[in-house]
Motif scaffolding. Structure first.
Motif, PDB file in Angstrom:
ATOM      1  N   ALA A 116       0.830  -1.205   0.000  1.00 30.77           N
ATOM      2  CA  ALA A 116       0.000   0.000   0.000  1.00 30.77           C
ATOM      3  C   ALA A 116       0.864   1.254   0.000  1.00 30.77           C
ATOM      4  N   PRO A 117       1.192   1.802  -1.170  1.00 30.89           N
ATOM      5  CA  PRO A 117       1.975   3.048  -1.239  1.00 30.89           C
ATOM      6  C   PRO A 117       1.121   4.252  -0.855  1.00 30.89           C
ATOM      7  N   SER A 118       1.773   5.275  -0.328  1.00 18.59           N
ATOM      8  CA  SER A 118       1.079   6.498   0.047  1.00 18.59           C
ATOM      9  C   SER A 118       1.911   7.704  -0.352  1.00 18.59           C
ATOM     10  N   HIS A 157      12.405 -12.153   3.233  1.00 22.00           N
ATOM     11  CA  HIS A 157      11.999 -12.485   1.874  1.00 22.00           C
ATOM     12  C   HIS A 157      10.478 -12.343   1.790  1.00 22.00           C
ATOM     13  N   TYR A 158      10.044 -11.378   0.982  1.00 19.94           N
ATOM     14  CA  TYR A 158       8.635 -10.985   0.951  1.00 19.94           C
ATOM     15  C   TYR A 158       8.047 -11.199  -0.443  1.00 19.94           C
ATOM     16  N   TYR A 159       6.953 -11.977  -0.519  1.00 17.66           N
ATOM     17  CA  TYR A 159       6.318 -12.289  -1.796  1.00 17.66           C
ATOM     18  C   TYR A 159       5.542 -11.075  -2.316  1.00 17.66           C
ATOM     19  N   GLY A 160       5.607 -10.891  -3.634  1.00 19.14           N
ATOM     20  CA  GLY A 160       4.973  -9.742  -4.251  1.00 19.14           C
ATOM     21  C   GLY A 160       3.468  -9.871  -4.383  1.00 19.14           C
ATOM     22  N   ALA A 161       2.851  -8.861  -5.000  1.00 16.17           N
ATOM     23  CA  ALA A 161       1.400  -8.797  -5.163  1.00 16.17           C
ATOM     24  C   ALA A 161       0.984  -9.385  -6.506  1.00 16.17           C
ATOM     25  N   MET A 199       1.537  -2.881  -8.080  1.00 18.08           N
ATOM     26  CA  MET A 199       1.968  -2.598  -6.717  1.00 18.08           C
ATOM     27  C   MET A 199       3.402  -3.051  -6.459  1.00 18.08           C
ATOM     28  N   ASN A 200       3.865  -4.068  -7.195  1.00 19.25           N
ATOM     29  CA  ASN A 200       5.243  -4.517  -6.999  1.00 19.25           C
ATOM     30  C   ASN A 200       6.249  -3.429  -7.376  1.00 19.25           C
TER      31      ASN A 200
END
Length: 298
Positions: free
Chosen positions: A29-31, A62-66, A77-78
């Motif tokens: 969630a970018p702002s 390690h974080y999985y993308g959208a 969003m990635n």
């Protein structure tokens, strides 16, 4: 770091939106209002989407993308994570996905890679996803899970017991129940291994973590005595045997095998035997209380 918020503090996503402008939905969630990109990690809901975030042996998260369906890309969003530094946005982590969430702290992007995962709520459909490697910029005092395997620069190969009934799909979709075909293959493998051990062979299976991959691949049988690599299939259809040849080629890149073989419940028909012969693959199948073998190695 987010002004007015300390790692370990909790707030609702509605309050997070009110204070910092981050969306009340979605994993990324970018702002523009607060010049941040908030991202949310939640094992309880993430596993349904095929997302298995966690700490790697490299001390990075390690974080999985959208993107819930189809192959993920670095768009959408990635791209907010990829470009966060260039756009002057901080990257802020929260544990939880909806309702009450816990602030973990600020991270920065180090790198990313692609791996396999199942689609949302459908463990039978496998797609490619992006995984971001993120470095924390503060001490993390919120519990986050570890990764089973961290991608390496070189292949890692080891022999594990036959009883360790893992499959590649078990790592991509660990919550999925085994298929009937997989259970049939396991029984066939068990019978043949009992025979090999009865004649004095040492048997196991290869677990291979290819370079840059986060999921291991497993051979069905590794005959340590003869150095034969064996792939089992529950049927002798063309599709099953073509898949077996592809798997043997994949495992074989990392194994010093003398022969490759497919283990099947019955003798394949003539054209399929010819196909296996052209591929240099032997065939093993049960014959009463014993076993028959067709040596097709070129």
């Amino acid at each position: 770091m987010l002004d007015g918020l300390k790692p370990g503090e909790q707030l609702t996503r509605v309050e997070l939106h009110r204070r910092y402008g981050c969306s009340t939905q979605g994993g990324i969630a970018p702002s523009n209002a607060s010049k941040t990109v908030c991202f949310f990690t939640d094992p309880k809901t993430g596993h349904r989407h095929g997302y298995y975030d966690g700490w790697g042996a490299d001390q990075l998260f390690h974080y999985y993308g959208a993107g819930q369906r189809g192959d993920q890309t670095l768009a959408g969003m990635n791209s907010a994570i990829v470009t966060h530094h260039d756009k002057g946005r901080t990257l802020e982590c929260f544990r939880g996905s909806r309702g009450l969430v816990t602030y973990v702290g600020e991270f920065e992007l180090v790198d990313f890679y692609f791996t396999d995962a199942h689609e949302t709520s459908n463990p039978d459909v496998i797609r490619q996803v992006v995984v971001f490697k993120l470095r924390p910029l503060n001490e993390v005092n919120v519990d986050l899970p570890p990764l089973p395997f961290t991608p390496r620069l070189s292949a890692q190969v080891e022999t594990v017991p036959i009883a360790e009934q893992h499959t590649e799909r078990a790592y991509v979709s660990p919550d999925r129940e085994p298929y009937e075909a997989e259970l049939s293959e396991a029984k066939l493998v068990g019978r043949y291994c009992d025979y090999l051990q009865a004649i004095g062979h040492s048997v196991g299976r290869l677990r291979v973590l290819p370079p840059g991959e986060s999921r291991p691949i497993y051979s069905d049988i590794w005959d340590c005595t003869t150095r034969e690599l064996v792939e089992a299939k529950s049927s002798v259809t063309r599709d099953h045997l073509r898949q077996a040849v592809g798997q043997l080629l994949d495992y074989g890149r990392f194994a010093d095998a003398t022969t490759h073989a497919v283990l099947v419940p019955s003798r394949p028909r003539a054209d399929l035997l010819a196909y296996l012969g052209a591929a240099g693959v032997c065939v093993i199948y049960p014959d009463g209380s014993g076993w028959k073998r067709v040596d097709n190695a070129r």
